[in-house]
Enzyme design. Structure first.
Site, PDB file in Angstrom:
ATOM      1  N   GLY A 107       0.794  -1.220   0.000  1.00  0.00           N
ATOM      2  CA  GLY A 107       0.000   0.000   0.000  1.00  0.00           C
ATOM      3  C   GLY A 107       0.825   1.266   0.000  1.00  0.00           C
ATOM      4  CB  THR A 108       3.913   2.260   1.817  1.00  0.00           C
ATOM      5  OG1 THR A 108       3.362   2.181   3.143  1.00  0.00           O
ATOM      6  CG2 THR A 108       4.912   3.409   1.771  1.00  0.00           C
ATOM      7  CD  GLN A 163      -6.477  -1.451   7.733  1.00  0.00           C
ATOM      8  OE1 GLN A 163      -7.176  -2.438   7.898  1.00  0.00           O
ATOM      9  NE2 GLN A 163      -5.249  -1.361   8.234  1.00  0.00           N
ATOM     10  CB  SER A 177      -1.769  -3.813   1.510  1.00  0.00           C
ATOM     11  OG  SER A 177      -0.669  -4.461   2.117  1.00  0.00           O
ATOM     12  CB  SER A 178      -0.662  -9.036  -0.399  1.00  0.00           C
ATOM     13  OG  SER A 178      -0.612 -10.387  -0.039  1.00  0.00           O
ATOM     14  CG  HIS A 179       0.430  -7.210   5.068  1.00  0.00           C
ATOM     15  ND1 HIS A 179       0.423  -6.822   6.379  1.00  0.00           N
ATOM     16  CD2 HIS A 179       0.668  -6.085   4.352  1.00  0.00           C
ATOM     17  CE1 HIS A 179       0.649  -5.513   6.460  1.00  0.00           C
ATOM     18  NE2 HIS A 179       0.794  -5.052   5.246  1.00  0.00           N
ATOM     19  CB  THR A 229      12.789  -8.601 -10.488  1.00  0.00           C
ATOM     20  OG1 THR A 229      13.988  -8.253 -11.189  1.00  0.00           O
ATOM     21  CG2 THR A 229      12.343  -9.996 -10.894  1.00  0.00           C
ATOM     22  CB  CYS A 258       2.408   2.673   8.836  1.00  0.00           C
ATOM     23  SG  CYS A 258       2.877   1.052   8.254  1.00  0.00           S
TER      24      CYS A 258
END
Length: 378
Positions: free
Chosen positions: A70-71, A176, A196-198, A234, A321
């Protein structure tokens, strides 16, 4: 082992996602830009993931760019869209994720004008004040969809209407909200958004940025070869495969998960009744966002967190964060909570995998902490 209540910070990886990661790591290891067979095989998987994620979100796959999270997605969107516009004015809020706030401050240092729109006492953007801040040279409005500290949902459609009146672009941090609420209800109103994945039980270090293909913009770094030049470096093919697997599962089970989260939040708030005079629920609402913010009267939030950890319960004092050096999330001041009271803030975030026993145990833990403090202070 701690009973975990910090899912808004990060989630454990889902078993299906982990299996996808391992399989992609061993069978799709080629560089997606390489022209040999292993590279082509990896590129086919990447294209499949891009199409799958786009279909989940109801957007054009040509606008999906995979990132490190996300960042990075927020940074790429803000830098690219601001430099693509004819003006030099950005509007955002002090309640945004730190990646948006820090990107805005960087743009300000580079000569762009930044305006900060206030929030209402309910924790949502003051749309009337947004209207007053808009100018002819406003290029971009950045407003997160769901706040990471108190879980309030922003009125994206109303914000979009204001943007359209002034010809401004709209970016939203949806980190979120993805997998917690129906994003398809707002994606048609966004020019760009970040994921964001996590946060959806995928691996860390993976995310996505969507920018509407109709929007012309300049990448942060020129001459990149990956992700249509938008993002250099990559590609993390195994991470993207796992992210896509976790995302697909979260959308497939969305309604079931939403119902479970609402039930858990309702049970938690009901069970708190014995100590409600010691607690303020910040912007209380029972919805499918798995976040509840509390102020523990007379207690330091960090102390409560450490005491709960000692009893086997893990939660936070805000976004990992976002929390400022003095320990209080910026949104608390925005919704009228004083600096002293803000120090008592804790954030609880839930999972559809939790049980009633987990909720009752957490409540008993908080009751014991409140009771212990009352004894110590009497």
């Amino acid at each position: 082992m701690s009973t975990y209540f910090d899912y808004a910070a990060t989630c454990p990886i889902d078993e299906e996602a982990l299996e996808a990661y391992v399989k992609a790591s061993s069978e799709f290891y080629g560089n997606t830009r390489s022209l040999h067979d292993p590279g082509t095989k990896a590129e086919v998987l990447l294209s499949h993931c891009r199409k799958t994620l786009a279909n989940l979100l109801g957007v054009n796959k040509e606008g999906i760019y995979f990132t490190s999270g996300g960042t990075e997605s927020n940074l790429l969107a803000m830098e690219g869209l601001m430099k693509a516009g004819k003006g030099n004015h950005l509007i955002t809020s002090a309640a945004e994720h730190s990646s948006v706030i820090n990107s805005a401050k960087k743009l300000e240092a580079d000569g762009y004008e930044i305006s900060w729109v206030p929030l209402t006492m309910e924790g949502t953007i003051d749309v009337r004040e947004l209207e007053n801040l808009m100018r002819e040279n406003t290029v971009l409005v950045c407003i997160q969809h769901v706040n990471s500290d108190i879980g309030t949902i922003q009125p994206i459609r109303r914000i979009r209407k204001v943007c359209d009146e002034w010809g401004a672009l709209l970016h939203s941090d949806c980190v979120q909200s993805f997998g917690k609420v129906d994003l398809n209800s707002i994606t048609p109103y966004l020019d760009s958004f970040s994921l964001s994945s996590h946060k959806v039980y995928g691996p860390k270090g993976v995310g996505a940025l969507y920018i509407n293909p109709s929007v012309s913009f300049q990448p942060l770094l020129p001459n990149g070869t990956h992700e249509s030049g938008v993002r250099a470096g990559t590609i993390n093919t195994p991470g993207i495969a796992a992210f896509t697997t976790a995302a697909a599962k979260s959308i497939r089970e969305l309604h079931k998960r939403q119902s479970k989260i609402e039930s858990l939040k309702r049970e938690f708030l009901t069970a708190l009744k014995d100590i409600r005079n010691h607690i303020t629920v910040v912007c209380e609402s029972v919805n499918s966002v798995p976040i509840i913010g509390l102020c523990m009267h007379g207690l330091e939030g960090h102390w409560v967190m450490l005491e709960a950890n000692r009893h086997g319960y893990a939660f936070s004092t805000g976004s990992a964060c976002q929390v400022r050096s003095e320990g209080s999330p910026s949104i608390l001041e925005a919704v009228g909570i004083s600096g002293e009271e803000a120090k008592s803030f804790i954030r609880l975030s839930f999972s559809h995998e939790q049980t009633s026993a987990d909720i009752q145990g957490l409540v008993e833990c908080l009751k014991e902490i409140v009771s212990s403090y009352s004894v110590l202070s009497s």
